[in-house]
Design an enzyme around this catalytic site. Structure first.
Site, PDB file in Angstrom:
ATOM      1  NE  ARG A  48      -4.074  -1.870   2.413  1.00 32.89           N
ATOM      2  CZ  ARG A  48      -4.658  -2.421   3.244  1.00 32.89           C
ATOM      3  NH1 ARG A  48      -4.155  -1.910   4.733  1.00 32.89           N
ATOM      4  NH2 ARG A  48      -5.782  -3.484   3.385  1.00 32.89           N
ATOM      5  NE  ARG A  96     -14.717 -10.333   5.438  1.00 36.76           N
ATOM      6  CZ  ARG A  96     -13.337  -9.968   5.918  1.00 36.76           C
ATOM      7  NH1 ARG A  96     -12.635 -10.070   4.956  1.00 36.76           N
ATOM      8  NH2 ARG A  96     -13.346  -9.486   7.131  1.00 36.76           N
ATOM      9  CG  ASP A 109      -6.837  -2.054   8.469  1.00 40.63           C
ATOM     10  OD1 ASP A 109      -6.315  -2.316   9.326  1.00 40.63           O
ATOM     11  OD2 ASP A 109      -7.581  -2.532   7.900  1.00 40.63           O
ATOM     12  CG  HIS A 115      -9.472 -11.710   3.969  1.00 47.09           C
ATOM     13  ND1 HIS A 115      -9.345 -10.829   5.044  1.00 47.09           N
ATOM     14  CD2 HIS A 115     -10.192 -11.348   3.051  1.00 47.09           C
ATOM     15  CE1 HIS A 115      -9.670  -9.607   4.695  1.00 47.09           C
ATOM     16  NE2 HIS A 115     -10.052  -9.812   3.525  1.00 47.09           N
TER      17      HIS A 115
END
Length: 416
Positions: A82, A132, A184, A217
């Site tokens: 990122r 989810r 995050d 994930h």
């Protein structure tokens, strides 16, 4: 891009072992109503071995959307890719799109329009889960601006939002690459606090959060020690950026109720005793530094009591609370004092030898007795006022002014 139009949005895609989910992800960017000439993609392959990098390069060669592909050795987490993508981004806004997930077709157009109209630095587009769960309490209404200290937006701190790039560059805001989870949350919370406003789009599904069938994930990885580290980092950030008072208290509810308390859920009792004690040790400095009566009053009784037991370092009391809740026992509502203040009689209510005070059992926010659908208990008005010192001060000033005015008009004005 000296001779080109600056894109409205840089879509940053960090990808690791992302096939076949990456296909739908990138197709959803191509399908955007915003238009290919107003978007750029910056994709970073973080050392994948499943064909992710090769697919990104083929996509970049054929798509109408300007696309840059970076292939690098695995960094061990999402922060590195990122940050690389953010360093290359040229758009007015950036959006961090996970390679497993995908957009609704109008997502970017709606979010850019909202940010431009409201002049806000962060836009939350409605998120729904696919195979989810996904946060839901913040999607009650679309709003040009929300107050982060009273709304539910603090309960979604994932990176999947539209951020004004000027804000990120002005603050030098990047993802903390030393954290393996929760990075995050720090990034988004700082943007909330230091930015020039937050908007919410609730009437259109902008983002589909996908649960992978292979269980890979990223949010499912990481030991409990890493999660304590991330929770402590978020608490420290809030304490650094927000002065003591009601605003800080409100934000602190988030790391305590989404972060710390998950480590002391029902599954704790199935874990080895050394793990249970280690978790208590990891929690102790966080409770000592950040847990206050003002924060506690903003949390429902069942959760508050678990945290109070952790603050006291009492695993035995915590086990009693967990057993009580697991058995779906309905606590008795006890009303005391002139105001008939309601308390929920969870285990050890009234037993001063435990260290748990009556205040820990007091209903200070709307609460449920047992499961949702059973009796709803409202906090008395007096309790609600105690949570708002500014309201108390304002009412005192109003009363004082009214009293002085009444006296002046009674004695000072001439008779007609």
């Amino acid at each position: 891009m000296n001779d080109k139009q600056v894109p409205d949005v840089s879509v940053i895609v960090g990808a690791y072992e992302a096939m076949p989910y990456l296909i739908r992800c990138l197709e959803s960017v191509e399908a955007q109503t915003l238009g290919a000439d107003r978007i750029e993609i910056v994709a970073v392959d973080d050392g994948s071995t499943d064909g992710t990098g090769e697919y990104l390069e083929k996509f970049a060669a054929r798509t109408a959307i300007p696309t840059r592909v970076v292939r690098q050795a695995n960094s061990g987490g999402p922060s590195g890719p990122r940050n690389v993508g953010l360093g290359l981004a040229e758009g007015r806004y950036v959006f961090f799109l996970d390679a497993d997930d995908y957009f609704g077709e109008e997502a970017l157009e709606r979010m850019v329009t909202m940010a431009d109209r409201a002049a806000t630095d962060v836009v939350l587009g409605k998120i729904v889960g696919v195979n989810r769960g996904a946060p839901g309490s913040m999607w009650t209404r679309t709003a040009d601006r929300v107050d982060i200290y009273s709304s539910q937006v603090i309960f979604t701190l994932s990176a999947q939002k539209l951020f004004r790039r000027e804000l990120l560059e002005r603050l030098g805001l990047r993802f903390d690459e030393t954290l393996r989870t929760g990075e995050d949350a720090l990034f988004t919370m700082e943007a909330y606090i230091r930015g020039k406003g937050v908007s919410v789009i609730s009437d259109y599904t902008c983002y589909h959060l996908v649960g992978r069938d292979d269980g890979k994930h990223v949010t499912r990885t990481g030991s409990y020690a890493l999660r304590f580290e991330a929770t402590g980092a978020l608490m420290a950030l809030i304490a650094r950026l927000v002065p003591p008072g009601p605003k800080r208290d409100r934000l602190m509810v988030r790391p305590f109720t989404v972060g710390l308390i998950q480590q002391f859920a029902h599954g704790l009792m199935r874990q080895p005793e050394e793990v249970q004690r280690h978790k208590m040790e990891l929690a102790a400095p966080l409770m000592a530094r950040y847990w206050t009566p003002e924060v506690a009053r903003r949390i429902k009784v069942a959760e508050r009591l678990r945290l109070e037991c952790v603050a006291l370092g009492r695993l035995d009391l915590l086990r009693d609370m967990l057993d009580f809740v697991k058995a779906e026992t309905k606590p008795e509502v006890v009303r005391k004092g002139r105001a008939r203040t309601p308390y929920l009689a969870f285990p050890h209510f009234g037993d001063r030898s435990t260290g748990l005070k009556d205040a820990s059992y007091e209903v200070t926010v709307p609460d449920w007795v047992g499961r949702p659908g059973l009796e709803r208990i409202e906090a008395p008005r007096a309790a609600r006022r105690r949570r708002s010192p500014l309201i108390r001060v304002a009412r005192r000033i109003r009363t004082h002014v009214r009293t002085r005015w009444a006296r002046w008009t009674r004695y000072a004005l001439p008779s007609s």
